[in-house]
Design an enzyme around this catalytic site. Structure first.
Site, PDB file in Angstrom:
ATOM      1  N   LYS A 106      -2.181   9.728  -6.378  1.00  0.00           N
ATOM      2  CA  LYS A 106      -1.508  10.679  -7.259  1.00  0.00           C
ATOM      3  C   LYS A 106      -1.571  10.213  -8.713  1.00  0.00           C
ATOM      4  CE  LYS A 106       2.596  12.134  -9.234  1.00  0.00           C
ATOM      5  NZ  LYS A 106       3.883  12.777  -9.284  1.00  0.00           N
ATOM      6  N   ARG A 114       5.401   4.953   8.864  1.00  0.00           N
ATOM      7  CA  ARG A 114       5.513   3.747   8.035  1.00  0.00           C
ATOM      8  C   ARG A 114       6.895   3.129   8.236  1.00  0.00           C
ATOM      9  NH1 ARG A 114       3.219   7.118   2.977  1.00  0.00           N
ATOM     10  NH2 ARG A 114       1.006   6.985   3.438  1.00  0.00           N
ATOM     11  N   LYS A 174      -0.959   5.570  -5.373  1.00  0.00           N
ATOM     12  CA  LYS A 174      -2.085   5.281  -6.289  1.00  0.00           C
ATOM     13  C   LYS A 174      -2.935   6.522  -6.538  1.00  0.00           C
ATOM     14  CE  LYS A 174      -3.305   2.052  -3.415  1.00  0.00           C
ATOM     15  NZ  LYS A 174      -2.105   1.994  -2.560  1.00  0.00           N
ATOM     16  N   GLN A 217      -5.040  -0.321  -1.154  1.00  0.00           N
ATOM     17  CA  GLN A 217      -4.042  -1.190  -0.524  1.00  0.00           C
ATOM     18  C   GLN A 217      -3.011  -1.644  -1.573  1.00  0.00           C
ATOM     19  OE1 GLN A 217      -7.664  -2.021   0.492  1.00  0.00           O
ATOM     20  NE2 GLN A 217      -7.128  -0.276   1.730  1.00  0.00           N
ATOM     21  N   THR A 235      -3.990   6.813   9.262  1.00  0.00           N
ATOM     22  CA  THR A 235      -3.886   6.666  10.730  1.00  0.00           C
ATOM     23  C   THR A 235      -2.800   7.545  11.342  1.00  0.00           C
ATOM     24  OG1 THR A 235      -2.383   4.806  10.402  1.00  0.00           O
ATOM     25  CG2 THR A 235      -4.715   4.275  10.695  1.00  0.00           C
ATOM     26  N   GLY A 236      -1.973   8.180  10.509  1.00  0.00           N
ATOM     27  CA  GLY A 236      -0.902   9.025  11.048  1.00  0.00           C
ATOM     28  C   GLY A 236       0.242   8.222  11.657  1.00  0.00           C
ATOM     29  N   GLY A 266      -5.934   5.562   2.176  1.00  0.00           N
ATOM     30  CA  GLY A 266      -5.698   7.006   2.238  1.00  0.00           C
ATOM     31  C   GLY A 266      -4.925   7.357   0.986  1.00  0.00           C
ATOM     32  N   HIS A 267      -5.581   7.996   0.030  1.00  0.00           N
ATOM     33  CA  HIS A 267      -4.954   8.308  -1.248  1.00  0.00           C
ATOM     34  C   HIS A 267      -4.706   9.811  -1.327  1.00  0.00           C
ATOM     35  CE1 HIS A 267      -6.745   4.356  -3.077  1.00  0.00           C
ATOM     36  NE2 HIS A 267      -5.911   4.152  -2.091  1.00  0.00           N
ATOM     37  N   ARG A 280     -22.786 -13.681   4.554  1.00  0.00           N
ATOM     38  CA  ARG A 280     -24.148 -13.434   4.059  1.00  0.00           C
ATOM     39  C   ARG A 280     -25.071 -12.795   5.100  1.00  0.00           C
ATOM     40  NH1 ARG A 280     -24.112 -19.406   2.110  1.00  0.00           N
ATOM     41  NH2 ARG A 280     -22.998 -19.411   4.079  1.00  0.00           N
ATOM     42  N   GLY A 294       0.813  -1.212   0.000  1.00  0.00           N
ATOM     43  CA  GLY A 294       0.000   0.000   0.000  1.00  0.00           C
ATOM     44  C   GLY A 294       0.847   1.262   0.000  1.00  0.00           C
ATOM     45  N   ASP A 295       0.165   2.403  -0.177  1.00  0.00           N
ATOM     46  CA  ASP A 295       0.792   3.721  -0.132  1.00  0.00           C
ATOM     47  C   ASP A 295       1.869   3.920  -1.197  1.00  0.00           C
ATOM     48  OD1 ASP A 295      -0.840   4.175   2.073  1.00  0.00           O
ATOM     49  OD2 ASP A 295       0.679   3.413   3.460  1.00  0.00           O
TER      50      ASP A 295
HETATM   51  P1  GDP Z   1      -1.659   5.683  -1.970  1.00  0.00           P
HETATM   52  O1  GDP Z   1      -2.350   5.129  -0.774  1.00  0.00           O
HETATM   53  O2  GDP Z   1      -1.065   4.600  -2.826  1.00  0.00           O
HETATM   54  O3  GDP Z   1      -2.499   6.638  -2.763  1.00  0.00           O
HETATM   55  O4  GDP Z   1      -0.417   6.502  -1.416  1.00  0.00           O
HETATM   56  P2  GDP Z   1      -0.442   7.552  -0.194  1.00  0.00           P
HETATM   57  O5  GDP Z   1      -1.064   8.793  -0.666  1.00  0.00           O
HETATM   58  O6  GDP Z   1      -0.975   6.918   1.031  1.00  0.00           O
HETATM   59  O7  GDP Z   1       1.107   7.715   0.070  1.00  0.00           O
HETATM   60  C1  GDP Z   1       1.974   8.166  -0.908  1.00  0.00           C
HETATM   61  C2  GDP Z   1       2.660   9.418  -0.377  1.00  0.00           C
HETATM   62  O8  GDP Z   1       3.757   9.745  -1.217  1.00  0.00           O
HETATM   63  C3  GDP Z   1       1.758  10.629  -0.395  1.00  0.00           C
HETATM   64  O9  GDP Z   1       2.142  11.491   0.641  1.00  0.00           O
HETATM   65  C4  GDP Z   1       2.074  11.259  -1.757  1.00  0.00           C
HETATM   66  O10 GDP Z   1       1.813  12.643  -1.779  1.00  0.00           O
HETATM   67  C5  GDP Z   1       3.535  11.004  -1.858  1.00  0.00           C
HETATM   68  N1  GDP Z   1       4.073  10.807  -3.219  1.00  0.00           N
HETATM   69  C6  GDP Z   1       3.490  10.206  -4.289  1.00  0.00           C
HETATM   70  N2  GDP Z   1       4.366  10.148  -5.314  1.00  0.00           N
HETATM   71  C7  GDP Z   1       5.513  10.720  -4.884  1.00  0.00           C
HETATM   72  C8  GDP Z   1       6.803  10.930  -5.483  1.00  0.00           C
HETATM   73  O11 GDP Z   1       7.073  10.567  -6.610  1.00  0.00           O
HETATM   74  N3  GDP Z   1       7.756  11.551  -4.710  1.00  0.00           N
HETATM   75  C9  GDP Z   1       7.503  11.946  -3.437  1.00  0.00           C
HETATM   76  N4  GDP Z   1       8.482  12.525  -2.761  1.00  0.00           N
HETATM   77  N5  GDP Z   1       6.292  11.760  -2.840  1.00  0.00           N
HETATM   78  C10 GDP Z   1       5.328  11.141  -3.557  1.00  0.00           C
HETATM   79  P1  IMO Z   2      -3.857   2.537   0.704  1.00  0.00           P
HETATM   80  O1  IMO Z   2      -5.009   2.348  -0.247  1.00  0.00           O
HETATM   81  C1  IMO Z   2      -1.206   0.815   3.684  1.00  0.00           C
HETATM   82  C2  IMO Z   2      -2.893  -2.240   6.327  1.00  0.00           C
HETATM   83  C3  IMO Z   2      -3.082  -1.887   7.788  1.00  0.00           C
HETATM   84  C4  IMO Z   2      -2.913  -3.270   8.413  1.00  0.00           C
HETATM   85  C5  IMO Z   2      -3.583  -4.184   7.392  1.00  0.00           C
HETATM   86  C6  IMO Z   2      -5.033  -4.510   7.706  1.00  0.00           C
HETATM   87  O2  IMO Z   2      -3.753   3.901   1.267  1.00  0.00           O
HETATM   88  O3  IMO Z   2      -2.596   2.036   0.090  1.00  0.00           O
HETATM   89  P2  IMO Z   2      -7.323  -3.164   7.731  1.00  0.00           P
HETATM   90  O4  IMO Z   2      -7.679  -1.824   8.254  1.00  0.00           O
HETATM   91  O5  IMO Z   2      -7.552  -3.345   6.286  1.00  0.00           O
HETATM   92  O6  IMO Z   2      -7.944  -4.267   8.547  1.00  0.00           O
HETATM   93  O7  IMO Z   2      -5.742  -3.313   7.988  1.00  0.00           O
HETATM   94  O8  IMO Z   2      -3.532  -3.500   6.156  1.00  0.00           O
HETATM   95  N1  IMO Z   2      -3.553  -1.297   5.380  1.00  0.00           N
HETATM   96  C7  IMO Z   2      -2.880  -0.418   4.628  1.00  0.00           C
HETATM   97  N2  IMO Z   2      -1.570  -0.126   4.577  1.00  0.00           N
HETATM   98  N3  IMO Z   2      -2.064   1.432   2.850  1.00  0.00           N
HETATM   99  C8  IMO Z   2      -3.377   1.120   2.867  1.00  0.00           C
HETATM  100  O9  IMO Z   2      -4.249   1.614   1.956  1.00  0.00           O
HETATM  101  C9  IMO Z   2      -3.853   0.188   3.813  1.00  0.00           C
HETATM  102  N4  IMO Z   2      -5.066  -0.316   4.121  1.00  0.00           N
HETATM  103  C10 IMO Z   2      -4.870  -1.235   5.072  1.00  0.00           C
HETATM  104  O10 IMO Z   2      -2.106  -0.986   8.221  1.00  0.00           O
HETATM  105  O11 IMO Z   2      -1.556  -3.613   8.454  1.00  0.00           O
HETATM  106 MG    MG Z   3      -2.329   5.370   1.297  1.00  0.00          MG
END
Ligand code: GDP
Ligand code: IMO
Ligand code: MG
Length: 420
Positions: free
Chosen positions: A18, A303, A16, A222, A299-300, A40-41, A143, A12-13
């Site tokens: 962006k 990572r 996506k 995720q 969640t703040g 959290g996107h 169900r 995850g993170d």
């Molecule tokens: P997602 O859950 O896949 O949408 O990703 P998140 O938004 O949770 O986490 C990605 C983080 O990296 C966010 O704070 C974005 O603003 C940041 N981000 C995305 N692409 C880049 C990049 O190419 N460079 C940097 N420095 N930050 C990026």
């Molecule tokens: P995005 O879409 C990163 C992780 C949680 C935990 C596990 C299970 O922003 O990439 P849950 O709440 O689904 O029961 O948690 O999955 N997790 C993520 N980690 N990015 C996410 O979403 C996540 N969604 C869930 O931290 O380890």
């Molecule tokens: Mg995220």
């Protein structure tokens, strides 16, 4: 017309939000296919920043339809607060956002069950975001679930109360204090609020778009290593985060899928518990966390950080049938002289490049070192990127067997490079 998919290849993170926002102008429709407000996107453009949890990341383009698919689990309370934060500036979202009638609802008691279950697990807890995801998907497959369509029927309140009764019996098995009176009130108000949006049979809508030759982008949440089947079970989420999940989560036949875009960061992060073979506990780990600003958008939580793991990436490319790779956070590694890529695992003295069933056992990653690169953040073409970076990209492509098509060099929409 084929439906393209964007999904995460790590835990995850990967960026996506962006990337979906960046790609949206090419499409007519953006549709989320699984997950819920555990996602959290983050999006940054024109000096503004947003974090989306349930709303698809195409929402900032007024001429695109955005669909919350049947595979998503929706918490009306989170949904309302997300919408309220956007409505003044983007009033058109009332017209271009659709919610599937089959989307399952997260109830306040699902959140309580999530918290009670995690508390009972002690050291073996999943590290859930505590948004009620697991219990809601359990009710779906068991169900028992309540769907968005149910809220429009006369039986809605009865169905709600009978499910809550079941939940209360389950919660009583845990030693867990809770009070949902306030939340319940808020939840019903938020359900009413949700009714101003278009609640549709989204599988028909999306297939009509396909037959009308509209271009559709399916947005995952995720990442593949959190997938319920192929992730690092049991430290996973409860939905199918893989490309096949787009078919189930939207009602799209597999032969309608086109490009499968897989996003990965130039290193690896993970929030929550669970194995992470390339995790760093040294200065490099802290440096990745600081330079990459690796704080969870939902969640703040800080990572966990480590080097890019090509054994895991090769596996996730395979499972998804990735046709195009998207590399994000290429800028973060400019802060290093030398970087590492895991190219094999040593397990019980034997080397393997196959992602193992038991990822919790003792795994020693085998690394290959690469010189890092320096580039100007304003760089606009792949050709102008340094040779060190191009060599690193070529190595990854050869290893995992898919081409890198887009490179992200900063969080802003504009900091993105297409490789022709
Ligand atoms: P997602 O859950 O896949 O949408 O990703 P998140 O938004 O949770 O986490 C990605 C983080 O990296 C966010 O704070 C974005 O603003 C940041 N981000 C995305 N692409 C880049 C990049 O190419 N460079 C940097 N420095 N930050 C990026
Ligand atoms: P995005 O879409 C990163 C992780 C949680 C935990 C596990 C299970 O922003 O990439 P849950 O709440 O689904 O029961 O948690 O999955 N997790 C993520 N980690 N990015 C996410 O979403 C996540 N969604 C869930 O931290 O380890
Ligand atoms: Mg995220």
């Amino acid at each position: 017309m084929k439906v393209d998919v964007v999904l995460g290849l790590q835990w995850g993170d990967e960026g996506k939000g962006k990337i979906v926002d960046f790609l949206s102008p090419k499409y007519d429709v953006v549709a989320r296919f699984q997950g819920g407000p555990n996602a959290g996107h983050s999006l940054h453009f024109e000096g503004k920043s947003y974090v989306l949890h349930s709303i698809p990341s195409g929402i900032f383009h007024s001429d695109k339809a955005n669909i919350i698919g049947n595979g998503v689990v929706l918490d009306p309370i989170t949904f309302r607060s997300e919408i309220v934060a956007l409505l003044n500036e983007y009033p058109y979202i009332k017209n271009n956002l659709y919610i599937s009638r089959k989307t399952h609802l997260i109830l306040p008691t699902h959140r309580v069950l999530d918290a009670a279950s995690e508390a009972s697990k002690g050291k073996t807890k999943i590290g859930s975001t505590l948004k009620g995801i697991g219990p809601t998907y359990m009710d779906k497959t068991g169900r028992n679930g309540l769907r968005v369509g149910d809220t429009l029927t006369k039986q809605f309140k009865d169905k709600y109360h009978s499910l809550v009764k079941k939940h209360k019996r389950l919660i009583s098995n845990y030693d867990f204090d809770y009070d949902i009176a306030e939340k319940e009130k808020e939840w019903f108000e938020a359900v009413e609020f949700m009714h101003q949006f278009q609640i549709v049979d989204s599988e028909f809508l999306i297939n009509k778009y396909i037959s009308d030759k509209k271009l559709i982008l399916a947005e995952g949440a995720q990442g593949t290593l959190l997938d319920i089947d192929f992730g690092t079970y049991p430290y996973v989420t409860s939905s199918s985060t893989v490309s096949a999940g787009a078919c189930i989560g939207l009602g799209i036949a597999p032969n309608k899928l086109g490009d499968i875009y897989g996003i990965f960061k130039s290193y690896t992060t993970r929030v929550g518990s669970g194995p992470f073979p390339t995790e760093l506990f040294d200065e490099d780990g802290t440096k990745l966390q600081n330079l990459g600003n690796e704080i969870g958008a939902t969640t703040g939580r800080a990572r966990r950080c480590g080097w890019l793991d090509l054994v895991a990436l090769k596996y996730t490319v395979l499972i998804n049938g990735i046709t195009k790779l998207i590399l994000t956070k290429a800028d973060v590694l400019t802060g290093f002289d030398t970087i590492k890529l895991a190219v094999a695992y040593k397990i019980n003295g034997e080397e393997t490049t196959e992602f193992p069933y038991d990822i919790e056992q003792d795994i020693e990653p085998i690394y290959k070192e690469f010189p890092s690169w320096k580039f100007d953040k304003d760089i606009k073409s792949y050709e102008k990127m340094p040779l060190e970076f191009k060599n690193y990209v070529r190595f990854i492509e050869d290893f995992v067997g898919a081409p890198v098509n887009i490179i992200s060099v900063g969080p802003d929409r504009s900091e993105t490079i297409f490789r022709s």
